[in-house]
Every structure is written in structure tokens, then in C-alpha cells.
Motif scaffolding. Sequence first.
Motif, PDB file in Angstrom:
ATOM      1  N   ALA A 171       7.019  34.276  77.301  1.00  0.00           N
ATOM      2  CA  ALA A 171       7.685  34.942  76.087  1.00  0.00           C
ATOM      3  C   ALA A 171       8.938  34.181  75.518  1.00  0.00           C
ATOM      4  N   PRO A 172       8.963  33.088  75.143  1.00  0.00           N
ATOM      5  CA  PRO A 172      10.234  32.571  74.246  1.00  0.00           C
ATOM      6  C   PRO A 172      10.394  33.385  73.238  1.00  0.00           C
ATOM      7  N   HIS A 173      11.725  33.462  72.810  1.00  0.00           N
ATOM      8  CA  HIS A 173      12.154  34.320  71.792  1.00  0.00           C
ATOM      9  C   HIS A 173      13.220  33.695  70.862  1.00  0.00           C
ATOM     10  N   SER A 174      13.042  33.270  69.566  1.00  0.00           N
ATOM     11  CA  SER A 174      14.176  32.664  69.016  1.00  0.00           C
ATOM     12  C   SER A 174      15.100  33.536  68.646  1.00  0.00           C
ATOM     13  N   THR A 175      16.632  33.044  68.987  1.00  0.00           N
ATOM     14  CA  THR A 175      17.519  33.962  68.569  1.00  0.00           C
ATOM     15  C   THR A 175      18.688  33.486  67.536  1.00  0.00           C
ATOM     16  N   PHE A 176      19.299  32.330  67.866  1.00  0.00           N
ATOM     17  CA  PHE A 176      20.339  31.798  67.287  1.00  0.00           C
ATOM     18  C   PHE A 176      19.669  30.341  66.578  1.00  0.00           C
ATOM     19  N   HIS A 177      20.513  29.932  65.410  1.00  0.00           N
ATOM     20  CA  HIS A 177      19.961  28.729  64.764  1.00  0.00           C
ATOM     21  C   HIS A 177      21.292  28.179  63.953  1.00  0.00           C
ATOM     22  N   ILE A 178      21.306  26.921  64.127  1.00  0.00           N
ATOM     23  CA  ILE A 178      22.510  26.339  63.544  1.00  0.00           C
ATOM     24  C   ILE A 178      21.965  25.136  62.586  1.00  0.00           C
ATOM     25  N   ASP A 179      22.314  25.132  61.320  1.00  0.00           N
ATOM     26  CA  ASP A 179      21.873  24.262  60.186  1.00  0.00           C
ATOM     27  C   ASP A 179      22.801  23.098  60.449  1.00  0.00           C
ATOM     28  N   PRO A 180      22.388  21.795  61.309  1.00  0.00           N
ATOM     29  CA  PRO A 180      23.419  20.790  61.414  1.00  0.00           C
ATOM     30  C   PRO A 180      23.579  19.935  60.342  1.00  0.00           C
ATOM     31  N   GLU A 181      23.476  20.444  58.947  1.00  0.00           N
ATOM     32  CA  GLU A 181      23.643  19.767  57.536  1.00  0.00           C
ATOM     33  C   GLU A 181      24.498  20.943  56.929  1.00  0.00           C
ATOM     34  N   GLY A 182      24.863  22.227  57.689  1.00  0.00           N
ATOM     35  CA  GLY A 182      25.317  23.401  57.081  1.00  0.00           C
ATOM     36  C   GLY A 182      26.929  23.164  57.278  1.00  0.00           C
ATOM     37  N   PRO A 183      27.476  24.385  56.809  1.00  0.00           N
ATOM     38  CA  PRO A 183      28.885  24.444  57.096  1.00  0.00           C
ATOM     39  C   PRO A 183      29.761  24.445  58.301  1.00  0.00           C
ATOM     40  N   GLU A 184      30.750  24.503  58.564  1.00  0.00           N
ATOM     41  CA  GLU A 184      31.462  24.438  59.842  1.00  0.00           C
ATOM     42  C   GLU A 184      31.052  25.600  60.665  1.00  0.00           C
ATOM     43  N   VAL A 185      31.081  25.510  61.805  1.00  0.00           N
ATOM     44  CA  VAL A 185      30.246  26.525  62.844  1.00  0.00           C
ATOM     45  C   VAL A 185      31.658  27.173  63.602  1.00  0.00           C
ATOM     46  N   VAL A 186      31.498  28.652  63.889  1.00  0.00           N
ATOM     47  CA  VAL A 186      32.118  29.244  64.763  1.00  0.00           C
ATOM     48  C   VAL A 186      31.326  30.013  65.713  1.00  0.00           C
TER      49      VAL A 186
ATOM     50  N   GLN B 114      33.158  30.595  54.799  1.00  0.00           N
ATOM     51  CA  GLN B 114      32.391  29.607  54.553  1.00  0.00           C
ATOM     52  C   GLN B 114      31.944  28.690  56.036  1.00  0.00           C
ATOM     53  N   HIS B 115      31.491  29.737  56.828  1.00  0.00           N
ATOM     54  CA  HIS B 115      31.234  29.270  58.076  1.00  0.00           C
ATOM     55  C   HIS B 115      29.742  29.874  58.446  1.00  0.00           C
ATOM     56  N   GLN B 116      29.064  29.030  59.688  1.00  0.00           N
ATOM     57  CA  GLN B 116      28.023  29.753  60.285  1.00  0.00           C
ATOM     58  C   GLN B 116      28.419  30.458  61.429  1.00  0.00           C
ATOM     59  N   VAL B 117      28.720  31.768  61.697  1.00  0.00           N
ATOM     60  CA  VAL B 117      29.188  32.250  62.598  1.00  0.00           C
ATOM     61  C   VAL B 117      28.188  32.805  63.586  1.00  0.00           C
ATOM     62  N   LEU B 118      28.255  32.353  65.086  1.00  0.00           N
ATOM     63  CA  LEU B 118      27.327  33.137  66.082  1.00  0.00           C
ATOM     64  C   LEU B 118      28.060  33.866  67.117  1.00  0.00           C
ATOM     65  N   VAL B 119      27.766  34.957  67.503  1.00  0.00           N
ATOM     66  CA  VAL B 119      28.405  35.861  68.331  1.00  0.00           C
ATOM     67  C   VAL B 119      27.349  36.117  69.536  1.00  0.00           C
TER      68      VAL B 119
ATOM     69  N   GLY C 197      37.778  41.532  58.231  1.00  0.00           N
ATOM     70  CA  GLY C 197      38.552  40.882  58.038  1.00  0.00           C
ATOM     71  C   GLY C 197      38.077  39.847  56.758  1.00  0.00           C
ATOM     72  N   GLY C 198      36.888  40.183  56.208  1.00  0.00           N
ATOM     73  CA  GLY C 198      36.401  39.317  55.164  1.00  0.00           C
ATOM     74  C   GLY C 198      35.166  38.504  55.576  1.00  0.00           C
ATOM     75  N   THR C 199      34.763  38.243  56.596  1.00  0.00           N
ATOM     76  CA  THR C 199      33.723  37.568  56.746  1.00  0.00           C
ATOM     77  C   THR C 199      32.262  38.031  56.385  1.00  0.00           C
ATOM     78  N   PRO C 200      31.547  37.382  55.613  1.00  0.00           N
ATOM     79  CA  PRO C 200      30.448  37.842  55.224  1.00  0.00           C
ATOM     80  C   PRO C 200      29.448  38.412  56.292  1.00  0.00           C
ATOM     81  N   PRO C 201      28.940  39.674  56.108  1.00  0.00           N
ATOM     82  CA  PRO C 201      27.746  39.741  57.189  1.00  0.00           C
ATOM     83  C   PRO C 201      26.635  39.077  57.235  1.00  0.00           C
ATOM     84  N   GLU C 202      26.028  38.497  56.206  1.00  0.00           N
ATOM     85  CA  GLU C 202      24.822  37.460  56.129  1.00  0.00           C
ATOM     86  C   GLU C 202      25.320  36.128  56.794  1.00  0.00           C
ATOM     87  N   SER C 203      26.627  35.916  57.085  1.00  0.00           N
ATOM     88  CA  SER C 203      26.915  34.598  57.817  1.00  0.00           C
ATOM     89  C   SER C 203      26.936  34.738  59.307  1.00  0.00           C
TER      90      SER C 203
END
Length: 253
Positions: free
Chosen positions: A99-114, A219-224, A241-247
Motif C-alpha cells: 500500500a504505497p501512498h504518496s504524501t509529499f512532493h518537491i518541484d526541483p525546478e520550483g522556488p526555495e524549500v522549507v 515564495q517557498h515550497q513548505v513541508l511540515v 504569519g503570512g505563509t499562503p496555505p496553498e504553499s
Amino acid sequence: MSNDLPDAPTWTATVVGHHRLRHDLAVIRLIGDYVPFTVGGSVQVEAPQHPGVRRRLSPALPPSLDGKLEFHIRTVPGGWCSESLVAETKPGDQWQIDAPHSTFHIDPEGPEVVLIAGGTGLAPLRALILDLAREENPPRTYLFVGGRYPRDLYASDMLFLLAQELPWLTVIPVVESPDDPPAVDRWFEDSRVDIGFTPEEMLHGTLADVTAAHGPFDQHQVLVCGSPAMVRTTIDRLIAGGTPPESIQSEGN
């Protein structure tokens, strides 16, 4: 938890390493069938200590064609399954994985990552960092990794060396208290090494407070990733604090 898809593929892996790093935490390494999960995702595992019981875990390594897997497991209060996996797992144990399940994703060509990791929430985020290291030009990446006490930063040595090796990665260790509790953890003492972050390099406070103070991450990709309570509180602070929920991507473990 029973498997809801009895006809779905199942893979087998054998424990080749059981490293007890804290009284409540172990790193378990296996090798076996290639498991086609998505980096940053999770799988269900069944260990011989609990036949028929499946627990969802996030691999700390990217998918490996040679079948290498690594899991970071911490006991949950009252969690008889996690407690036995930490204390009783031994080399040679065979695990069933499905049962593999996809959770997180980072766009390697996207903005900075937190990346914000509480406890063993580090596991899938570490897998993503290792996967980014395969890219020619990874985005600038900041990893906030937290614990209540300094000794809760169980991967301090590995992260210290990783940050030295990868010029695009910055690791920010965060602890709620600058001092470890007086009670001795013999597993910590046995695994202690001289490599890692100094007390002066550790920021003090909760992950929610410290990360929010460094924002907004507009202006970031944020993963928690961490405990459900830590994830909820951190996301609330970031958004306030101003981080967009969609990020923000998140997962409680």
C-alpha cells in the motif's frame, strides 16, 4: 490496521540493521524486494512481532532498485505496536510491505524549500533531501528539525555531515529546552558521537514559534511533518504569519 486491499501487491524485506538510538527510538534498515513507493511517501508494514497488524511508516530513503529501506520508529505512549518494533526488532526479521501512498512532493525546478520536521517526521523529509541531491541544480533548502531536548535530535550527526556535503542545504536545529533532562538514557550514551551541532547552533523554542519567526514563506515550497499536534500548531502559526496555505504540504505521524 488490516489491509483493505487483499489482492494488492505485497513485497518482502529482511531486517539487516536495528539501531536503538534512544530508549524510545530505533532506526531499522531492511533489504529485499524493490518497493515502488514515491519519495516522501509512506507504506504499510507488517512485522513478525504482530502478525496481521499493519502500521504505516515513511521510508527515510528514496526508492531503491536494490531494495534498501530505512525506517525511523519512535514509541507512542500506550502504543504496544511501536514499542515492540523499537525494542524487539532483530536482524533476520521479515517484513511484509504494501500500500504505497504518496504524501509529499518537491518541484526541483520550483522556488526555495522549507522543511519542518518534528521527531521522526524527519524520515520522509530526509528522503526528499537525498532525492534532491540527485538534481543538477536543487533549490535552496532549509530544514528546521526539532525536539524537546538536545538529545531528541537523534540524527544530529547525519544532518551535520549532510549540510556540509550539500551547499544548497541549511539545517536549523531547534530545541524547546537547552538542557537534557537529568535522567540518563543509556541508548543515547551508547550512541553518542562527537559530530553534530553545538549548543550555540541550536535555536530555542517550539518548532511552530521558531519557524514562524523566520517567515513569512510566501515564495517557498513548505513541508511540515511530525506529531499531529505539532503539525496543526505549526501550520496555524505559519498561516497567521503570512505563509499562503496553498504553499504548505503536511503529514502527521
